[in-house]
Motif scaffolding. Structure first.
Motif, PDB file in Angstrom:
ATOM      1  N   LYS B 271      66.903 -77.116 -69.425  1.00 52.93           N
ATOM      2  CA  LYS B 271      66.935 -75.715 -69.155  1.00 52.93           C
ATOM      3  C   LYS B 271      67.765 -75.184 -67.833  1.00 52.93           C
ATOM      4  O   LYS B 271      68.356 -74.283 -68.117  1.00 52.93           O
ATOM      5  CB  LYS B 271      65.521 -75.438 -68.699  1.00 52.93           C
ATOM      6  CG  LYS B 271      64.956 -73.855 -68.329  1.00 52.93           C
ATOM      7  CD  LYS B 271      64.509 -73.355 -69.689  1.00 52.93           C
ATOM      8  CE  LYS B 271      64.528 -71.977 -69.737  1.00 52.93           C
ATOM      9  NZ  LYS B 271      63.611 -71.158 -68.916  1.00 52.93           N
ATOM     10  N   GLU B 272      67.594 -75.989 -66.863  1.00 51.28           N
ATOM     11  CA  GLU B 272      68.533 -75.593 -65.706  1.00 51.28           C
ATOM     12  C   GLU B 272      69.980 -75.606 -65.980  1.00 51.28           C
ATOM     13  O   GLU B 272      70.643 -74.761 -65.407  1.00 51.28           O
ATOM     14  CB  GLU B 272      68.274 -76.606 -64.752  1.00 51.28           C
ATOM     15  CG  GLU B 272      66.886 -76.568 -63.603  1.00 51.28           C
ATOM     16  CD  GLU B 272      65.976 -77.192 -64.651  1.00 51.28           C
ATOM     17  OE1 GLU B 272      66.245 -78.230 -65.638  1.00 51.28           O
ATOM     18  OE2 GLU B 272      64.638 -76.575 -64.599  1.00 51.28           O
ATOM     19  N   GLU B 275      70.968 -72.495 -67.831  1.00 46.34           N
ATOM     20  CA  GLU B 275      71.095 -71.337 -66.963  1.00 46.34           C
ATOM     21  C   GLU B 275      72.497 -71.391 -66.208  1.00 46.34           C
ATOM     22  O   GLU B 275      72.987 -70.349 -66.209  1.00 46.34           O
ATOM     23  CB  GLU B 275      69.848 -71.443 -65.824  1.00 46.34           C
ATOM     24  CG  GLU B 275      68.595 -70.671 -66.568  1.00 46.34           C
ATOM     25  CD  GLU B 275      67.226 -71.228 -65.944  1.00 46.34           C
ATOM     26  OE1 GLU B 275      67.292 -71.443 -64.828  1.00 46.34           O
ATOM     27  OE2 GLU B 275      66.378 -70.734 -66.167  1.00 46.34           O
ATOM     28  N   SER B 278      74.930 -70.295 -68.463  1.00 44.38           N
ATOM     29  CA  SER B 278      74.898 -68.886 -69.122  1.00 44.38           C
ATOM     30  C   SER B 278      75.701 -67.878 -68.144  1.00 44.38           C
ATOM     31  O   SER B 278      76.179 -66.954 -68.271  1.00 44.38           O
ATOM     32  CB  SER B 278      73.516 -68.582 -69.372  1.00 44.38           C
ATOM     33  OG  SER B 278      72.759 -68.432 -68.236  1.00 44.38           O
ATOM     34  N   ASN B 288      68.632 -73.169 -75.721  1.00 46.40           N
ATOM     35  CA  ASN B 288      67.984 -74.400 -75.144  1.00 46.40           C
ATOM     36  C   ASN B 288      67.338 -75.253 -76.130  1.00 46.40           C
ATOM     37  O   ASN B 288      65.915 -74.983 -76.276  1.00 46.40           O
ATOM     38  CB  ASN B 288      67.112 -73.774 -73.837  1.00 46.40           C
ATOM     39  CG  ASN B 288      66.298 -74.802 -73.291  1.00 46.40           C
ATOM     40  OD1 ASN B 288      66.737 -76.163 -73.290  1.00 46.40           O
ATOM     41  ND2 ASN B 288      65.152 -74.513 -72.440  1.00 46.40           N
TER      42      ASN B 288
END
Lengths: 490, 461
Positions: B271-272, B275, B278, B288
């Motif tokens: 997930k990180e 981010e 993105s 994800n």
């Protein structure tokens, strides 16, 4: 198993041996001896066979440690088999077993002889005998690596199997350059010794032969009494050079680079010299009353200590007549041996250093069970693998030793003779005690005993494992295995 | 096996770090006859490499003065730092610069430093900074611009491209001799290598092409498209691309593709990282998800996408994903293989275009090393290994007169298996015939199955 590659290596070894066999031919020409023709004929046959074996190039040149070990052992066997032919066919050593014993003793730099009268040999044979020491000292495969352009880095496995010592390091990045550097240092030192000896009034022939024997830490002499009848000066020269050839060649390499300080700080060399000095002191105290003066006592004790610890095996005195303390010291020195990476045999000083430190560490764990400590050598931590292999080496050594003594016992000799016969051959020293003392020879033993001792000599020179690997059924079977053709998937 | 090493005088090279790139470098540089000393902290790795190749290993931290001394930094010609850590690499080179007089090359691969590569290079006095992920992304992007090609590489500052294609069944070139192909098709095109059944040929006019051949040719980009169009290949670039894995390589690739108007979708399971991506790539669609699931891929439009590039850190996963994509879609598939342990198997699988980052890096370094080794008349500008190093394309800069210059090519006694692909004369590209000559100042590209050329005169017999 990559048997084509091993075949090629063996072929190269034969070619090299054939080339070196021309040297005694030159000696024969100088002294007008007819045996030269035998050497020439055998050299030609060996060369032809060698060329024949290297004709077909193997498809795959990769050699793993297994191939390296097998090639090394077979290489030494081939070397000895062809090397003994001139002795046998010229009739100077009429028994084949004896000729083989003498040659293996030469190449493994043992220096144990079956001859009762050395001086009866022709100059040609004496030269070839001493030359086997020189070639065997640094190793024929190292020579091969120095001159034959074998591609691929896996050739390090050849050097690993042949070089004495627990771990093999390179001096320079390229193996070829390393091998060349080693031979360069070796040749230069040998030449220096020849020059020093000639200056001292030694005849050129004796100087060359004795230098070869010293360089390889072999021990074949050209006179019946080994070195006793040479002048004190020559004996001192030999002492110095024996000690030098027992030093780790890394130290010499450092000297050639101008790093003399670093060379003097090589830990192994320091301990090696310490052992020599203290042993000399012990023997000096014990024999000095029987000698004619301090110089003689010092020279004799120094000479014998140097000759035994470097596993050269020359003699200037019959140490068999010395008292028990001296004899024990001599036998202990046989086991210690020279430095790793030298031309000497024995167990090697560095192995003892690591072993003593392992013992110390073990004792420490009794006091502080959870303490962690790395064993250091030359200021660097020794990898666990190396420590383990040294321990296994010692175990294997003792076992082979015990089996050999048992086999030699069939000869119905006394304990001291049997024990020292094995000790002197497995450590590549030369003379033993009692019936095989410095004034005696190995000729009276039964052929069976001789073959056992021959295997001991090879095992000692090649540091046990390569030889043990070869006698494993799996490896022998692998030698004849052809790689199956794999059907290509469409 | 008994190849005579025609080693002129090898350079003394210190390599710090023997991971994938390091060990490939050791392999290739020892083959070229250099003296290699390698430094690593892991004894087992050193052991493995020194057993396999003719190199000396030293255990320790390559950035320390004492270890560099021990490795012989005083008379080393070159230090290459290729450990995993950018900081360590830069430190190694900086220390080496102070201690010795050698040339230094560092691998720097995090985007933060990479952006400042030029600044770092100048300020720290390094000769070369390499970024395998970036170079790899460049290679992949070139393929995606021309998806019918198996491989595209550029020469002469991008003016000429070398394109590798596989001749499909029933193509009009099948069964034709090279000289019989009409001039309207072959204009300004030079065939410089053909691989058939694992063997590489430098084709002459008599060479007969067959279906399934891998053909490499050089041409300008315009001529490439025209040629491919004439023989029935599609020539447009892809419209959208699906990337699995959001590592550094994916970032570099996505960045390039987006800049040339290609839509990008990236799968990333952390997930990180999603981010971060993105933010870095606002125009990309970041998903994800694992990317290894059939459904997730289907949902993301694998069946209709133009190109599919799995860039996960695990080769096996990349291979599986590629095979899967080949099965369910018509997408152009590019597979990245980082370790390359089972080359024989990979060659027999339909993986689309395959790129090997470690070769891309080592080729760049070897080109540099060869150019260093050469002191005299000519210099290597680019070196490119074709067909798994079975052939080389080398761009030489001709800097002084020699037997070669100002002589018609037909009068030169060239070695066999060698071809002069083009001459770059001050930006003008000449595809030479027998009457053309090489002049001082030209760049000449030579394609050959010989190895180890480092001077233009090596092409002479």
């Amino acid at each position: 198993m990559n048997s084509p590659m091993i075949r090629v290596i063996l072929g190269h070894i034969m070619k090299i041996e054939a080339a070196f066999m021309l040297l005694p031919c030159i000696v024969a020409v100088i002294y007008g001896e007819n045996v030269g023709w035998t050497y020439l004929a055998i050299a030609c046959i060996t060369a032809l066979l060698g060329v024949f074996m290297t004709l077909k190039k193997p498809a795959d040149s990769v050699m793993y440690l297994k191939e390296g070990s097998v090639a090394t052992v077979l290489g030494w066997v081939v070397l000895s088999l062809f090397g003994c032919l001139p002795f046998y066919f010229s009739g100077e050593i009429p028994s084949f077993t004896d000729a083989l014993f003498e040659t293996i003793s030469g190449f493994t730099t043992t220096g144990a002889s079956i001859l009762s009268d050395v001086e009866a040999l022709s100059h040609t044979a004496l030269f070839w005998r001493s030359f086997t020491h020189w070639l065997g000292g640094m190793g024929v495969l190292v020579f091969l690596l120095a001159i034959v352009p074998l591609s691929g880095g896996s050739t390090i496995n050849l050097m690993k199997a042949e070089s004495p010592g627990p771990s093999v390091g390179k001096l320079v990045p390229k193996i070829k350059a390393t091998a060349r550097t080693l031979y360069l240092i070796y040749t230069a030192l040998t030449l220096m010794q020849i020059i020093f000896m000639v200056i001292g009034g030694c005849s050129l022939f004796d100087a060359v032969n004795l230098s070869f024997a010293t360089a390889g830490t072999g021990g074949f002499g050209v006179r019946g009494d080994s070195l006793a009848s040479y002048s004190p000066y020559i004996q001192w020269v030999v002492i110095v050079f024996m000690i030098l050839f027992g030093v780790n060649f890394n130290a010499f390499y450092l000297i050639t680079l101008g790093k003399i300080k670093d060379a003097l700080h090589v830990e192994e060399v320091k301990y090696y010299l310490l052992i020599i000095l203290s042993s000399t002191a012990i023997i000096f105290i014990n024999i000095f009353r029987t000698c004619k003066g301090i110089e003689e006592a010092l020279r004799t004790s120094f000479f014998q200590v140097a000759a035994i610890i470097t596993t050269t095996g020359f003699a200037t005195a019959d140490f068999d007549t010395w008292n028990t303390t001296c004899k024990i010291v001599i036998v202990m020195l046989m086991f210690v041996g020279a430095c790793a990476g030298s031309t000497g045999g024995g167990i090697k000083v560095s192995r003892f250093i690591v072993m003593f430190r392992t013992i110390k560490k073990e004792m420490n764990t009794y006091i502080h069970p959870k303490s962690v400590k790395k064993i250091m050598l030359e200021g660097k931590p020794v990898e666990h693998e190396v420590v383990r292999s040294i321990n296994v080496y010692m175990g294997t050594y003792i076992m082979i030793f015990a089996i050999s003594i048992f086999l030699v016992s069939f000869n119905e000799l006394d304990l001291i003779t049997s024990f020292t016969a094995v000790a002197t051959t497995i450590n590549n020293v030369g003379p033993g005690l009692n019936l095989i003392g410095p004034t005696c020879n190995f000729g009276f033993l039964t052929p069976f005993t001789k073959y056992v001792l021959m295997i001991d000599m090879l095992a000692g020179r090649l540091e046990l494992f390569p030889l043990l690997i070869l006698i494993q059924p799996k490896v022998i079977k692998g030698f004849f295995e052809r790689r199956p053709k794999v059907k290509k998937a469409e | 096996m008994l190849t005579i090493n025609k080693n002129k005088s090898g350079l003394k090279i210190i390599i710090v770090g023997c991971g994938k790139v390091g060990s490939t470098l050791v392999e290739q540089l020892t083959q070229e006859g250099h003296d290699i000393t390698l430094i690593d902290k892991d004894p087992a790795r050193i052991q493995a490499i020194t057993n396999a190749y003719d190199a000396m290993g030293i255990l320790g931290n390559g950035a320390t003065y004492s270890v560099q001394k021990e490795a012989g930094i005083d008379d080393a010609d070159l230090l290459i730092a290729v450990t995993d850590s950018d900081e360590l690499n830069l430190l190694c080179c900086t220390v080496a610069k102070r201690v010795g007089k050698c040339v230094t090359i560092a691998r720097v691969h995090t985007p933060e430093y990479s952006k400042e590569a030029k600044y770092l290079k100048d300020k720290l006095g390094l000769e070369m900074i390499i970024n395998p992920e970036y170079e790899c992304a460049k290679v992949i992007s070139r393929i995606l611009y021309l998806p019918t090609a198996e491989e595209v590489s550029s020469f002469a500052h991008g003016q000429v491209e070398m394109v590798k294609i596989r001749l499909p069944e029933g193509n009009k070139l099948d069964g034709k001799r090279v000289m019989d192909i009409g001039h309207d098709i072959m204009a300004n095109i030079v065939f410089c290598g053909v691989e058939r059944d694992g063997q590489v040929f430098i084709p002459s006019g008599q060479f007969i092409l067959k279906e399934g051949d891998l053909i490499s040719f050089v041409a300008s980009r315009y001529d490439t498209k025209r040629f491919l169009g004439k023989i029935g290949f599609k020539t447009g670039q892809v419209k959208d691309t699906l990337i699995v894995g959001g590592g550094k390589g994916s970032f570099y690739l996505a960045d390039m593709l987006i800049k040339s108007g290609i839509e990008v979708r990236i799968f990333e399971k952390i997930k990180e990282r999603c981010e971060v991506l993105s933010v870095l790539l606002p125009k990309a669609i970041i998903i994800n998800d694992d990317g290894a699931g059939e459904d997730a891929l289907k949902e993301a439009g694998l069946e209709t996408v133009d190109a599919f590039v799995p860039l996960t850190g695990i080769d096996e996963e990349n291979v599986l994903l590629s095979l899967h994509a080949k099965q369910v879609s018509n997408a152009k598939v590019v597979t990245r293989i980082s370790r390359n342990n089972f080359k024989g198997i990979l060659d027999n699988m339909d993986l689309g275009s395959v790129v090997y980052p470690k070769y891309i890096t080592s080729d760049a370094i070897i080109a540099y090393v060869r150019a260093r080794q050469n002191t005299k008349d000519s210099n290597i500008e680019t070196l490119y290994k074709m067909f798994d190093s079975k052939a080389e394309a080398i761009e030489f800069k001709v800097e002084s007169e020699s037997d070669l210059t100002d002589t018609a090519l037909m009068n030169l006694k060239l070695k066999d298996n060698l071809l002069i692909a083009f001459i770059n004369r001050h930006g003008e590209i000449i595809f030479p015939g027998g009457h053309d000559e090489i002049h001082v100042g030209d760049s000449v590209m030579v394609v050959t199955t010989h190895t180890g050329f480092n001077d233009i005169r090596d092409i002479l017999r």
